[in-house]
Design a protein around this motif. Structure first.
Motif, PDB file in Angstrom:
ATOM      1  N   CYS A   6     -12.328 -11.685   2.997  1.00 58.15           N
ATOM      2  CA  CYS A   6     -10.872 -11.425   3.091  1.00 58.15           C
ATOM      3  C   CYS A   6     -10.118 -11.948   1.879  1.00 58.15           C
ATOM      4  CB  CYS A   6     -10.340 -12.041   4.387  1.00 58.15           C
ATOM      5  SG  CYS A   6     -10.929 -11.241   5.886  1.00 58.15           S
ATOM      6  N   VAL A   7     -10.464 -13.184   1.474  1.00 57.25           N
ATOM      7  CA  VAL A   7      -9.782 -13.769   0.298  1.00 57.25           C
ATOM      8  C   VAL A   7     -10.046 -12.940  -0.934  1.00 57.25           C
ATOM      9  CG1 VAL A   7      -9.721 -15.792  -1.191  1.00 57.25           C
ATOM     10  CG2 VAL A   7      -9.759 -16.078   1.289  1.00 57.25           C
ATOM     11  N   THR A   8     -11.284 -12.480  -1.090  1.00 56.09           N
ATOM     12  CA  THR A   8     -11.620 -11.649  -2.260  1.00 56.09           C
ATOM     13  C   THR A   8     -10.847 -10.339  -2.237  1.00 56.09           C
ATOM     14  OG1 THR A   8     -13.835 -12.628  -2.279  1.00 56.09           O
ATOM     15  CG2 THR A   8     -13.518 -10.579  -3.519  1.00 56.09           C
ATOM     16  N   ALA A   9     -10.723  -9.713  -1.071  1.00 61.66           N
ATOM     17  CA  ALA A   9      -9.990  -8.432  -0.984  1.00 61.66           C
ATOM     18  C   ALA A   9      -8.517  -8.613  -1.298  1.00 61.66           C
ATOM     19  CB  ALA A   9     -10.191  -7.852   0.420  1.00 61.66           C
ATOM     20  N   VAL A  10      -7.949  -9.708  -0.785  1.00 61.42           N
ATOM     21  CA  VAL A  10      -6.524  -9.953  -1.058  1.00 61.42           C
ATOM     22  C   VAL A  10      -6.289 -10.191  -2.536  1.00 61.42           C
ATOM     23  CG1 VAL A  10      -4.633 -11.549  -0.639  1.00 61.42           C
ATOM     24  CG2 VAL A  10      -6.037 -10.774   1.264  1.00 61.42           C
ATOM     25  N   THR A  11      -7.175 -10.938  -3.194  1.00 58.96           N
ATOM     26  CA  THR A  11      -7.039 -11.215  -4.634  1.00 58.96           C
ATOM     27  C   THR A  11      -7.116  -9.942  -5.444  1.00 58.96           C
ATOM     28  OG1 THR A  11      -8.047 -13.386  -4.267  1.00 58.96           O
ATOM     29  CG2 THR A  11      -7.966 -12.582  -6.527  1.00 58.96           C
ATOM     30  N   VAL A  12      -8.084  -9.079  -5.076  1.00 63.05           N
ATOM     31  CA  VAL A  12      -8.232  -7.803  -5.803  1.00 63.05           C
ATOM     32  C   VAL A  12      -6.999  -6.927  -5.637  1.00 63.05           C
ATOM     33  CG1 VAL A  12      -9.585  -5.682  -5.923  1.00 63.05           C
ATOM     34  CG2 VAL A  12     -10.739  -7.892  -5.727  1.00 63.05           C
TER      35      VAL A  12
END
Length: 276
Positions: free
Chosen positions: A45-51
């Motif tokens: 989730c954190v990776t998707a939000v950052t992207v």
């Protein structure tokens, strides 16, 4: 004895050779798997939000950059011009005609066609043609006589106006023309035979040439004040209201009004026909 033989002891392995691990708490492996799965989910989730945030910032930065084509397009729309063969388009090349150069001078109006001069109407037959230099009507002039000295009249002597007895050779000096006031047409001005005007200077009445100034016109203008009982008049100055012409020692001068019999007598005059 048969029941005891079918139940193996707790400290011996099963017949298949497996024995439960009594040193570890039951269910620990499931907890470790659930924790690992939760950690993997959070990381994803954190990776998707950052992207997503990084992708959303790039259009904003590009939109903030100025576009040189938007200022030339009408109404704020972006127009894409076809590049020229030379690489750089010349300014104004897309216009059909060049814009006119403003001029700094005053625009000249187009001359209007000249109209033929109107012909003067012909006088009716039998009427006399007017002369180019009409002569003024003949005038005998006037003289100004004192009331309390009826045998004395105004007379110009050496540039000053005195109250004298008029001899035969002094008639021209005692004859004047009464004209409309130079500064007030409802009042009087007086001219001599040689074209000078009677004016007050330092409150003394003199004969002087017209210099065209406003002060001269006021000094040479006097307003009549008629005494109703006797029909005589007094002459009041225009630029010094309250001062009247009077004779003192037979010298004409401009003095302030005094409510006395002597003053009224010295300031009263009669206009009579000229001394011909």
């Amino acid at each position: 004895m048969a029941a005891d033989k079918s139940r193996p002891p707790q400290d011996h392995p099963w017949e298949s050779g497996w024995a439960p691990d009594t040193t570890r708490t039951p269910g620990t492996r499931r907890l470790w798997l659930a924790g690992a799965l939760a950690l993997a989910t959070i990381t994803a989730c954190v990776t998707a939000v950052t992207v997503m945030n990084s992708e959303s910032k790039e259009p904003d930065r590009r939109a903030a950059e100025p576009n040189t084509l938007s200022s030339s397009a009408p109404g704020g729309l972006i127009s894409f011009a076809t590049p020229s063969k030379g690489g750089t388009a010349k300014p104004g090349a897309d216009r059909a005609e060049p814009s006119p150069t403003p001029t700094t001078g005053t625009p000249t109006a187009s001359p209007s066609p000249k109209k033929p001069p109107a012909k003067a109407p012909k006088p009716p037959k039998g009427s006399a043609a007017p002369s180019k230099h009409p002569k003024p009507p003949a005038s005998t002039g006037i003289s100004i006589r004192s009331v309390n000295f009826p045998d004395r009249h105004w007379r110009v002597s050496d540039g000053y106006v005195r109250l004298d007895r008029i001899a035969d050779g002094q008639r021209d000096d005692a004859t004047f023309q009464r004209v409309a006031g130079l500064s007030d047409s409802s009042c009087y001005s007086f001219t001599t035979a040689d074209g000078r005007y009677l004016r007050h200077r330092s409150f003394v009445l003199v004969a002087d040439g017209d210099d065209g100034s406003s002060l001269f016109r006021q000094d040479a203008t006097f307003c009549p004040r008629v005494w109703s009982r006797s029909g005589t008049l007094s002459l009041e100055s225009v630029n010094y209201p309250g001062r009247f012409l009077r004779h003192r020692n037979f010298q004409l001068r401009l003095d302030p009004f005094e409510n006395s019999h002597q003053y009224c007598a010295d300031a009263s005059f009669q206009i009579v026909s000229g001394r011909d």
